[in-house]
Design an enzyme around this catalytic site. Sequence first.
Site, short mmCIF file in Angstrom:
data_model
loop_
_atom_site.label_atom_id
_atom_site.label_comp_id
_atom_site.label_asym_id
_atom_site.label_seq_id
_atom_site.Cartn_x
_atom_site.Cartn_y
_atom_site.Cartn_z
N LYS A 96 0.87 -1.18 0.00
CA LYS A 96 0.00 0.00 0.00
C LYS A 96 0.90 1.23 0.00
O LYS A 96 1.95 1.24 0.67
CB LYS A 96 -0.89 -0.02 1.25
CG LYS A 96 -1.87 1.13 1.36
CD LYS A 96 -2.77 0.98 2.58
CE LYS A 96 -3.84 2.07 2.60
NZ LYS A 96 -4.81 1.87 3.70
N SER A 171 -9.49 1.66 2.19
CA SER A 171 -8.59 2.53 1.47
C SER A 171 -7.43 1.80 0.80
O SER A 171 -6.71 2.39 0.01
CB SER A 171 -8.03 3.60 2.41
OG SER A 171 -7.25 3.00 3.43
N SER A 195 -10.05 -0.56 6.27
CA SER A 195 -9.37 -0.39 4.97
C SER A 195 -8.62 -1.61 4.43
O SER A 195 -8.22 -1.61 3.27
CB SER A 195 -8.43 0.81 5.02
OG SER A 195 -9.18 1.99 4.96
#
Length: 504
Positions: A96, A171, A195
């Site tokens: 990420k 996210s 997320s």
Amino acid sequence: MSIKRPNAEEVADLAASLHMNMTVEEAAEYLALMGGMFDQYDIIDELPNPLPPVKYPRTPGAKPPAKENKYNAWAIKTEVKGAAGGKLAGRTVVLKDNVALAGVPMMNGSTTLEGFIPAADATIVSRILDAGGTIVGKAVCEHFCLSGGSHTSDPAPVHNPWKMGYSAGGSSSGSAALVAAGEVDMSIGGDQGGSIRIPASYCGIYGMKATHGLVPYTGVMPIESTIDHTGPMTANVKDNALLLEVLAGADGFDPRQYAPKVSAYTEALGKGVKGLKIGVLKEGFSAPNMEEGVVSKVKAGAERFAKMGASVSEVSIPEHMHALAAWNPITLEGFLVQMMLGNGMGFNWKGLYDVGLLDAHSGWRTRADDLSVTLKLTMLVGQWGLEHYRGRYYAKSRNIAIQAKAAYDAMFGSYDLLLMPTLPCVATPIPAKDAPLAEVVQRAFEMTATTSPFDVTGHPAMTLPCGLSDGLPVGLMLIGKDYAESTIYQAAAAFEADGDWKKF
Ligand SMILES: NC(=O)c1ccccc1
């Protein structure tokens, strides 16, 4: 080099900003007493910033061309080869884009951070590389990780591999899309409100938010220390357990870690679910936007656990709703203070601070109009809470979280796991570029009611795909007591082995 000293007028201004009445003459008297303190600042200024060494060679990489970036999920492609052998030998991992990979640009979904290059690897990066994994790049994530939909990421929304034009979830949007599309073996996500689990659920993959503090967060850009989690997102249960095995354990630098208990997670697989007690959490189905297609697949999943020999019954924990409410002051005020006013680091904890990230991120103040609407909304409510109530709702929420955690823990006295839908819904359409504010915000926050209570309590929670609704994946969530990841994996592996989830 020496740091800038104030003059008497500036000291008087400082005093005024701190609610003191001070004349310039009085300020000058204080100023005369500051020299020794600033001299010590100069010493710190001249010393090098101690950083862990970068162990494996790498290049900055580049954003792939559009034809190699069908879902807009890649922020950067590069290749960092780890040790010659180990648990992750031959496996590809994407991070990420809130995880520091030294020498490779990171922007955490926001152009306000564009151009920042971390100087050190996050602890989890070192662990992946030491275990022989290959890090193949950075995955696009939502604007400072503050959206459960995949439409707030700079430079562009991330598409769901199951259906173009639909949300990949957020996210950790790119992290989920790249695993679901089969472009990488594994990915790292982050979870403060869901997320990891939200995009994993929307994209039909496995995502584990382990116990708060089990996986060191050092070198991952914080939102709020008490709810910050990072962890594995994978195409199957075995990979998930394997990656967690590599990631888990204290690093000595992360205040989120309270002597975390580590296990050999892959050894939990293949044991079946006979004798496991699973409570189906009534409150977990109570979100007003809970879809019938989700409820039916998750209930069918619970029945499959029963058929496989688990004892399954409904339970009620009214405090679930309190944990959900507490997530709001904790996230809204805590995020504002640590991530924004605290320049991504905050204060008052012992550990490794990313000074370069602090410097770079502090520049958001010159670009505040470019922040996403989700950031703006969150900051405005947080600021109201700080200005008018001085953080008392944050404080009270943390206390209520302790009480809510105790209520779940009491249930874990007689149940091994809780089961509920990961999300109230399946993937939703990505809002159009000119969509009304209300729609943009709805698509960002409409799914967090189910996931966020376990960020507040810190309990481990994992999403497993359990079926399709309107052709899109449905997630089933298993929750355990602190450090019961092995029990979750044991149940998840049995569920996965029971048959192709797409056919249920
Ligand atoms: N970072 C998160 O987990 C998050 C998820 C959804 C909404 C806001 C934050």
